[in-house]
Write a protein that holds these residues in place. Structure first.
Motif, PDB file in Angstrom:
ATOM      1  N   GLN A 137     -60.039  14.066 -67.827  1.00  9.51           N
ATOM      2  CA  GLN A 137     -58.945  13.682 -66.932  1.00  9.51           C
ATOM      3  C   GLN A 137     -59.008  12.199 -66.594  1.00  9.51           C
ATOM      4  OE1 GLN A 137     -59.604  16.550 -63.833  1.00  9.51           O
ATOM      5  NE2 GLN A 137     -57.975  17.883 -64.567  1.00  9.51           N
ATOM      6  N   ASN A 138     -60.217  11.689 -66.372  1.00 10.58           N
ATOM      7  CA  ASN A 138     -60.373  10.262 -66.076  1.00 10.58           C
ATOM      8  C   ASN A 138     -59.970   9.411 -67.279  1.00 10.58           C
ATOM      9  OD1 ASN A 138     -61.212  10.651 -63.453  1.00 10.58           O
ATOM     10  ND2 ASN A 138     -63.365  10.712 -63.976  1.00 10.58           N
ATOM     11  N   ARG A 139     -60.276   9.881 -68.479  1.00  3.62           N
ATOM     12  CA  ARG A 139     -59.885   9.151 -69.676  1.00  3.62           C
ATOM     13  C   ARG A 139     -58.369   9.158 -69.852  1.00  3.62           C
ATOM     14  NH1 ARG A 139     -64.104  11.300 -74.306  1.00  3.62           N
ATOM     15  NH2 ARG A 139     -65.998  10.367 -73.429  1.00  3.62           N
ATOM     16  N   ASP A 140     -57.732  10.231 -69.381  1.00  2.00           N
ATOM     17  CA  ASP A 140     -56.285  10.365 -69.535  1.00  2.00           C
ATOM     18  C   ASP A 140     -55.525   9.385 -68.654  1.00  2.00           C
ATOM     19  OD1 ASP A 140     -53.995  11.725 -70.644  1.00  2.00           O
ATOM     20  OD2 ASP A 140     -53.727  12.683 -68.697  1.00  2.00           O
ATOM     21  N   LYS A 141     -56.192   8.865 -67.616  1.00  2.00           N
ATOM     22  CA  LYS A 141     -55.534   7.903 -66.717  1.00  2.00           C
ATOM     23  C   LYS A 141     -55.380   6.578 -67.423  1.00  2.00           C
ATOM     24  CE  LYS A 141     -57.357  10.116 -62.617  1.00  2.00           C
ATOM     25  NZ  LYS A 141     -58.296  10.044 -61.520  1.00  2.00           N
ATOM     26  N   ASN A 156     -48.806  21.391 -65.326  1.00  7.60           N
ATOM     27  CA  ASN A 156     -48.604  21.790 -66.716  1.00  7.60           C
ATOM     28  C   ASN A 156     -49.907  21.879 -67.495  1.00  7.60           C
ATOM     29  OD1 ASN A 156     -46.715  22.335 -68.985  1.00  7.60           O
ATOM     30  ND2 ASN A 156     -47.628  20.460 -69.799  1.00  7.60           N
ATOM     31  N   ARG A 157     -50.887  21.070 -67.139  1.00  8.85           N
ATOM     32  CA  ARG A 157     -52.145  21.053 -67.892  1.00  8.85           C
ATOM     33  C   ARG A 157     -53.113  22.116 -67.423  1.00  8.85           C
ATOM     34  NH1 ARG A 157     -52.386  14.667 -67.060  1.00  8.85           N
ATOM     35  NH2 ARG A 157     -51.720  15.469 -65.066  1.00  8.85           N
ATOM     36  N   THR A 158     -53.244  22.283 -66.113  1.00  6.97           N
ATOM     37  CA  THR A 158     -54.272  23.189 -65.583  1.00  6.97           C
ATOM     38  C   THR A 158     -53.716  24.512 -65.097  1.00  6.97           C
ATOM     39  OG1 THR A 158     -54.093  22.404 -63.307  1.00  6.97           O
ATOM     40  CG2 THR A 158     -55.584  21.184 -64.791  1.00  6.97           C
ATOM     41  N   LEU A 159     -52.399  24.591 -64.925  1.00  4.78           N
ATOM     42  CA  LEU A 159     -51.699  25.752 -64.379  1.00  4.78           C
ATOM     43  C   LEU A 159     -51.997  25.989 -62.902  1.00  4.78           C
ATOM     44  CD1 LEU A 159     -51.850  28.261 -67.369  1.00  4.78           C
ATOM     45  CD2 LEU A 159     -50.186  26.457 -66.875  1.00  4.78           C
ATOM     46  N   LYS A 164     -43.267  24.053 -64.585  1.00  2.00           N
ATOM     47  CA  LYS A 164     -44.529  23.418 -64.966  1.00  2.00           C
ATOM     48  C   LYS A 164     -44.231  21.931 -65.068  1.00  2.00           C
ATOM     49  CE  LYS A 164     -46.385  27.461 -67.167  1.00  2.00           C
ATOM     50  NZ  LYS A 164     -46.470  28.196 -68.412  1.00  2.00           N
ATOM     51  N   ALA A 165     -45.043  21.141 -64.365  1.00  2.00           N
ATOM     52  CA  ALA A 165     -44.780  19.712 -64.266  1.00  2.00           C
ATOM     53  C   ALA A 165     -46.074  18.918 -64.372  1.00  2.00           C
ATOM     54  CB  ALA A 165     -44.101  19.413 -62.924  1.00  2.00           C
ATOM     55  N   VAL A 166     -45.921  17.647 -64.636  1.00  2.00           N
ATOM     56  CA  VAL A 166     -47.051  16.720 -64.635  1.00  2.00           C
ATOM     57  C   VAL A 166     -46.938  15.877 -63.368  1.00  2.00           C
ATOM     58  CG1 VAL A 166     -48.163  14.786 -65.800  1.00  2.00           C
ATOM     59  CG2 VAL A 166     -47.189  16.659 -67.143  1.00  2.00           C
ATOM     60  N   PRO A 167     -47.911  16.017 -62.449  1.00  2.00           N
ATOM     61  CA  PRO A 167     -47.863  15.216 -61.225  1.00  2.00           C
ATOM     62  C   PRO A 167     -48.303  13.786 -61.509  1.00  2.00           C
ATOM     63  CG  PRO A 167     -49.810  16.620 -61.230  1.00  2.00           C
ATOM     64  CD  PRO A 167     -49.036  16.955 -62.472  1.00  2.00           C
ATOM     65  N   LYS A 168     -47.605  12.836 -60.901  1.00  2.00           N
ATOM     66  CA  LYS A 168     -47.996  11.431 -61.084  1.00  2.00           C
ATOM     67  C   LYS A 168     -49.279  11.123 -60.336  1.00  2.00           C
ATOM     68  CE  LYS A 168     -46.520   6.731 -61.082  1.00  2.00           C
ATOM     69  NZ  LYS A 168     -45.555   5.736 -60.758  1.00  2.00           N
ATOM     70  N   ASN A 169     -49.472  11.805 -59.209  1.00  2.00           N
ATOM     71  CA  ASN A 169     -50.660  11.576 -58.390  1.00  2.00           C
ATOM     72  C   ASN A 169     -50.825  12.805 -57.518  1.00  2.00           C
ATOM     73  OD1 ASN A 169     -52.839  10.389 -57.110  1.00  2.00           O
ATOM     74  ND2 ASN A 169     -51.795   8.459 -56.700  1.00  2.00           N
ATOM     75  N   VAL A 170     -51.364  12.637 -56.331  1.00  2.00           N
ATOM     76  CA  VAL A 170     -51.503  13.766 -55.416  1.00  2.00           C
ATOM     77  C   VAL A 170     -50.119  14.312 -55.086  1.00  2.00           C
ATOM     78  CG1 VAL A 170     -53.658  12.935 -54.442  1.00  2.00           C
ATOM     79  CG2 VAL A 170     -51.504  12.327 -53.345  1.00  2.00           C
TER      80      VAL A 170
END
Length: 195
Positions: free
Chosen positions: A191-195, A19-22, A82-88
């Motif tokens: 992205q690191n700050r978003d974690k 969703n963020r990067t497409l 469009k989704a937000v992945p929790k991890n890989v």
């Protein structure tokens, strides 16, 4: 949302995008039951052709895909989520089933054009002429554009505000190039700050 589940034995392909990067993360299949479960729970559930059952992405790994939006193509036989992945996302440990993080939008295209104009020393280019004037002038220009954006924030002219925001981004990309950094490096920090 009407989907034609009759075309391929009750299954439709589903493209999953970050969703963020497409960036395209994976491709799966849904039957009507998987689609309804996905809509209801907000977590992507596929129909696994190999297991012959519903399969929620992340049910074993914990790497769920949280749904942000669902779109159907013009033929009503393909779903885009469009989704937000929790991890890989990929079972191989890669961020995406199509490789590592690498989605690029228009800002990345603009970054490349700026680099090309500077690297090719395009004499007729505003970008290159500003670059030639040195780091202090580029930094000053970013500051001027930031101030102009702040001024437009206080007014009610949305077009002027958006244009000043675009000017600031453009000049910021020139400054990044001059400093030897990329937009991707800045994005990684965010992205690191978003974690």
């Amino acid at each position: 949302m009407k989907i034609d589940f009759n075309k391929d034995n009750g299954l439709v392909p589903v493209v999953i995008q970050d969703n963020r990067t497409l960036q395209v993360l994976m491709l799966g299949y849904m039957n009507e039951e998987a689609f309804e479960k996905t809509k209801k729970e907000g977590i992507v559930t596929f129909f696994s052709r190999s297991k012959n059952r519903l399969w929620t992405k992340g049910e074993e790994s914990g790497n769920f895909l949280t749904v942000k939006s669902i779109d159907i193509d013009c033929d009503q036989d393909t779903i885009l989520i469009k989704a937000v992945p929790k991890n890989v996302v990929c079972h191989t440990g890669s961020f995406s089933c199509f490789g590592e993080k690498n989605a690029k939008g228009f800002l990345y295209e603009l970054e490349e054009k700026i680099a090309q104009r500077i690297d090719s020393k395009a004499e007729d280019s505003y970008t290159y002429s500003l670059y030639q004037r040195g780091i202090n002038k580029m930094a000053q220009k970013v500051g001027e554009e930031a101030v102009e954006l702040v001024i437009e924030t206080k007014d009610n002219n949305d077009d002027l505000f958006k244009n000043e925001a675009a000017d600031l981004l453009y000049h910021f990309l020139i400054l990044l190039k001059a400093k030897g950094f990329s937009l991707e490096a800045i994005e990684e920090i965010l992205q690191n700050r978003d974690k």
